[in-house]
Design an enzyme around this catalytic site. Structure first.
Site, PDB file in Angstrom:
ATOM      1  N   GLU A   4       0.831  -1.212   0.000  1.00 13.26           N
ATOM      2  CA  GLU A   4       0.000   0.000   0.000  1.00 13.26           C
ATOM      3  C   GLU A   4       0.868   1.265   0.000  1.00 13.26           C
ATOM      4  OE1 GLU A   4      -2.920  -0.460  -0.813  1.00 13.26           O
ATOM      5  OE2 GLU A   4      -3.149  -2.554  -0.274  1.00 13.26           O
ATOM      6  N   HIS A 128      -5.454  -6.029 -10.754  1.00 12.99           N
ATOM      7  CA  HIS A 128      -4.488  -6.968 -10.166  1.00 12.99           C
ATOM      8  C   HIS A 128      -4.318  -8.138 -11.127  1.00 12.99           C
ATOM      9  CE1 HIS A 128      -6.541  -4.943  -6.809  1.00 12.99           C
ATOM     10  NE2 HIS A 128      -5.365  -4.990  -6.208  1.00 12.99           N
TER      11      HIS A 128
HETATM   12 ZN   LIG Z   1      -2.746  -2.429  -4.548  1.00 12.81          ZN
END
Ligand SMILES: [Zn+2]
Length: 166
Positions: A4, A128
């Site tokens: 993150e 992703h």
């Molecule tokens: Zn991410």
């Protein structure tokens, strides 16, 4: 956590300044270097195929930057922790050392099972990459991983060409 934090320096996050405003705060030559480095990762992930379909390296770039940079930062943080706290005892019955277990832990997060239809949707729409490429892409770019497992240079998990951004 590393993942993150690395988003702040991915292809989108880098566009925001310390106050969270959209603002070009990097020097132009830094942006050029960054774009050259990220193209390596776009090409790398675009070469992966699942069910005959190529992964979209552009769509998934930010997440791949975060996976790679986050894993590298996490490993360095772990080494710092060991410096301060010392090595923990080895786990009984497991013939892996601590560094190897670190990478095994990273990889196991992405163990999953998915239907063909869901995989197709993921490839088309998800920012992703599918789990196996989060593992393979990140670890094959990692010198730390190659050292931990003593992978010969040029093998699939330790290719000569590695994409390194952060
Ligand atoms: Zn991410």
């Amino acid at each position: 956590m590393g993942h993150e934090l690395a988003h702040a320096f991915d292809d989108q996050g880098r566009r925001y300044d310390k106050n969270g405003n959209l603002n070009q705060w990097w020097r132009p030559e830094t942006v050029t270097k960054f774009n050259n480095l990220t193209q390596c990762m776009v090409d790398q992930y675009s070469s992966y195929k699942l069910q005959g379909e190529h992964i979209n390296g552009k769509l998934t770039l930010g997440e791949n930057i975060a996976d790679n940079g986050g894993m590298k930062a996490s490993f360095r943080a772990y080494l710092e922790w060991v410096k301060d706290n010392g090595e923990e005892p080895l786990l009984p019955g497991i013939s892996l050392n601590h560094k190897q277990l670190f990478f095994l832990g990273f990889a196991q997060v992405w163990c999953s099972s998915i239907t063909k239809e869901a995989a197709h949707l993921e490839i088309m729409k998800d920012s992703h990459v599918p789990g196996q490429f989060r593992v393979f892409g990140t670890l094959s770019n990692s010198y730390d991983f190659a050292n931990a497992f003593n992978c010969s240079m040029g093998k699939a998990m330790n290719p000569k060409k590695k994409c390194q951004i952060w």
